[in-house]
Design a protein around this motif. Structure first.
Motif, PDB file in Angstrom:
ATOM      1  N   LYS A 111      15.481  24.228   8.426  1.00  0.00           N
ATOM      2  CA  LYS A 111      15.952  24.334   6.436  1.00  0.00           C
ATOM      3  C   LYS A 111      16.338  22.992   6.330  1.00  0.00           C
ATOM      4  O   LYS A 111      17.067  22.760   5.556  1.00  0.00           O
ATOM      5  N   CYS A 112      15.648  21.578   6.977  1.00  0.00           N
ATOM      6  CA  CYS A 112      16.406  20.412   6.527  1.00  0.00           C
ATOM      7  C   CYS A 112      15.515  19.965   5.260  1.00  0.00           C
ATOM      8  O   CYS A 112      14.411  20.160   4.828  1.00  0.00           O
ATOM      9  N   LEU A 170       8.459  16.228  13.036  1.00  0.00           N
ATOM     10  CA  LEU A 170      10.018  15.800  12.944  1.00  0.00           C
ATOM     11  C   LEU A 170      10.755  16.687  13.113  1.00  0.00           C
ATOM     12  O   LEU A 170      10.516  17.977  12.705  1.00  0.00           O
ATOM     13  N   THR A 171      12.036  16.450  13.691  1.00  0.00           N
ATOM     14  CA  THR A 171      13.145  17.522  14.394  1.00  0.00           C
ATOM     15  C   THR A 171      14.368  17.074  13.537  1.00  0.00           C
ATOM     16  O   THR A 171      14.352  15.834  13.340  1.00  0.00           O
ATOM     17  N   VAL A 172      15.448  18.180  13.727  1.00  0.00           N
ATOM     18  CA  VAL A 172      16.374  17.757  12.897  1.00  0.00           C
ATOM     19  C   VAL A 172      17.269  16.860  13.437  1.00  0.00           C
ATOM     20  O   VAL A 172      17.043  16.276  14.850  1.00  0.00           O
ATOM     21  N   GLY A 173      17.867  15.477  12.931  1.00  0.00           N
ATOM     22  CA  GLY A 173      18.543  14.452  13.262  1.00  0.00           C
ATOM     23  C   GLY A 173      18.019  13.341  13.680  1.00  0.00           C
ATOM     24  O   GLY A 173      18.154  12.495  14.166  1.00  0.00           O
ATOM     25  N   HIS A 174      16.376  13.603  13.436  1.00  0.00           N
ATOM     26  CA  HIS A 174      15.361  12.345  13.874  1.00  0.00           C
ATOM     27  C   HIS A 174      14.869  11.612  12.491  1.00  0.00           C
ATOM     28  O   HIS A 174      14.785  12.376  11.787  1.00  0.00           O
ATOM     29  N   SER A 175      14.157  10.740  12.797  1.00  0.00           N
ATOM     30  CA  SER A 175      13.412   9.752  11.764  1.00  0.00           C
ATOM     31  C   SER A 175      12.061   9.532  12.269  1.00  0.00           C
ATOM     32  O   SER A 175      11.749   9.257  13.543  1.00  0.00           O
ATOM     33  N   SER A 185       6.823  20.970   9.915  1.00  0.00           N
ATOM     34  CA  SER A 185       7.774  20.268  11.133  1.00  0.00           C
ATOM     35  C   SER A 185       8.815  21.255  11.268  1.00  0.00           C
ATOM     36  O   SER A 185       9.014  22.385  10.451  1.00  0.00           O
ATOM     37  N   VAL A 186       9.343  21.024  12.517  1.00  0.00           N
ATOM     38  CA  VAL A 186      10.560  22.023  12.784  1.00  0.00           C
ATOM     39  C   VAL A 186      11.514  21.932  11.927  1.00  0.00           C
ATOM     40  O   VAL A 186      12.519  22.747  11.752  1.00  0.00           O
ATOM     41  N   ALA A 187      11.883  20.397  11.686  1.00  0.00           N
ATOM     42  CA  ALA A 187      12.778  20.328  10.721  1.00  0.00           C
ATOM     43  C   ALA A 187      13.101  21.202   9.449  1.00  0.00           C
ATOM     44  O   ALA A 187      14.250  21.300   9.064  1.00  0.00           O
ATOM     45  N   VAL A 188      11.939  21.380   9.046  1.00  0.00           N
ATOM     46  CA  VAL A 188      11.938  22.116   7.375  1.00  0.00           C
ATOM     47  C   VAL A 188      11.562  23.367   7.928  1.00  0.00           C
ATOM     48  O   VAL A 188      12.359  24.250   7.356  1.00  0.00           O
ATOM     49  N   VAL A 219       0.636  -1.300   0.106  1.00  0.00           N
ATOM     50  CA  VAL A 219       0.240  -0.062  -0.007  1.00  0.00           C
ATOM     51  C   VAL A 219       0.788   1.244   0.003  1.00  0.00           C
ATOM     52  O   VAL A 219       1.962   1.378   0.805  1.00  0.00           O
ATOM     53  N   PRO A 220       0.665   2.235  -0.842  1.00  0.00           N
ATOM     54  CA  PRO A 220       1.528   3.431  -0.747  1.00  0.00           C
ATOM     55  C   PRO A 220       1.267   4.120   0.453  1.00  0.00           C
ATOM     56  O   PRO A 220       0.337   4.400   1.216  1.00  0.00           O
ATOM     57  N   LEU A 221       2.481   4.805   0.814  1.00  0.00           N
ATOM     58  CA  LEU A 221       2.533   5.963   1.833  1.00  0.00           C
ATOM     59  C   LEU A 221       2.257   7.413   1.445  1.00  0.00           C
ATOM     60  O   LEU A 221       2.870   7.754   0.331  1.00  0.00           O
ATOM     61  N   HIS A 222       1.483   8.162   2.072  1.00  0.00           N
ATOM     62  CA  HIS A 222       1.273   9.333   1.787  1.00  0.00           C
ATOM     63  C   HIS A 222       1.721  10.244   2.857  1.00  0.00           C
ATOM     64  O   HIS A 222       1.390  10.177   4.120  1.00  0.00           O
ATOM     65  N   PHE A 223       2.744  11.034   2.742  1.00  0.00           N
ATOM     66  CA  PHE A 223       3.505  11.889   3.846  1.00  0.00           C
ATOM     67  C   PHE A 223       2.796  13.178   3.778  1.00  0.00           C
ATOM     68  O   PHE A 223       2.819  13.832   2.759  1.00  0.00           O
ATOM     69  N   VAL A 224       2.318  13.774   4.925  1.00  0.00           N
ATOM     70  CA  VAL A 224       1.655  14.831   5.351  1.00  0.00           C
ATOM     71  C   VAL A 224       2.448  15.634   6.478  1.00  0.00           C
ATOM     72  O   VAL A 224       3.171  14.916   7.369  1.00  0.00           O
TER      73      VAL A 224
END
Length: 208
Positions: A119-120, A149-154, A112-115, A102-107
């Motif tokens: 500016k990740c 999502l934050t910088v350095g995390h997944s 997010s703080v990361a972006v 099944v496809p994943l839809h990222f929202v």
């Protein structure tokens, strides 16, 4: 989604070749009874296959006036032409347990703080997941929330909130990564020092 199939009278390589020349696609429907050989209009099928839902959700197949629930299980494309050569469908009902990707839809990525702050760049490591569930409970897609999502995390598989009837198949991997935040690359500008004068030559200029 609904599509119309027609009973295929002739079988064999030669018959399939003639069908393709006539703008048709040979196919087969199996599961829950005897296999049925079918043919479909190529252009209608080709355009339907461009839609994500045609690959990952239950389909209504009309054959001889009867509508049956099926899943697209496999298809064969021409090596270089935009042509579908063959399709396989599986009949399903309320009691059929299936395993399907099944496809994943990222929202929420942009929030997010990361972006937004750091500016990740977010890398989508996996774009689809294999799941097991009853056919009638098959989701068209799985939503993955990246807003936290934050910088350095997944974001991992275990971070997804799923209905209790859906089980993810990870093939032995304990908790696969779905997306990760990559910090921006900082470019360092190195200024080269001016070359030192050749002192030996400078001293020798006035000597004869």
């Amino acid at each position: 989604m609904k599509f119309v199939a027609f009973e295929r009278k002739l079988q064999g390589t030669g018959a399939s070749r003639r069908l393709r020349f006539a703008g048709k696609v040979p196919g087969i429907v199996y599961g829950a009874g005897e296999p049925a050989v079918i043919e479909l209009d190529h252009n209608a099928l080709y355009h339907a296959m461009k839609k994500e839902a045609f690959h990952s959700s239950l389909l209504d197949m009309e054959l001889n006036g009867t509508v049956t629930k099926v899943l697209l299980r496999d298809y064969q494309m021409h090596p270089y032409k935009q042509q579908v050569l063959h399709v396989d469908f599986q009949r399903v009902d309320a009691t059929t347990k299936i395993t399907k990707k099944v496809p994943l839809h990222f929202v929420g990525e942009a929030e997010s703080v990361a972006v937004k702050t750091d500016k990740c760049t977010v890398n989508h490591i996996i774009t689809e997941l294999e799941i097991t569930c009853l056919a009638e409970q098959l989701p068209e897609f799985i939503e993955v929330d990246l807003s936290g999502l934050t910088v350095g995390h997944s974001v991992h598989v275990n971070d997804i909130k799923l209905a209790a009837h859906i089980k993810i198949v990870t093939h032995g991997k304990p908790n696969p990564v779905l997306a990760t935040a990559v910090p921006p690359v900082v470019e360092e500008i190195v200024v080269a020092a001016a070359p030192a004068a050749d002192k030996g030559k400078a001293k020798g200029k006035g000597k004869k």
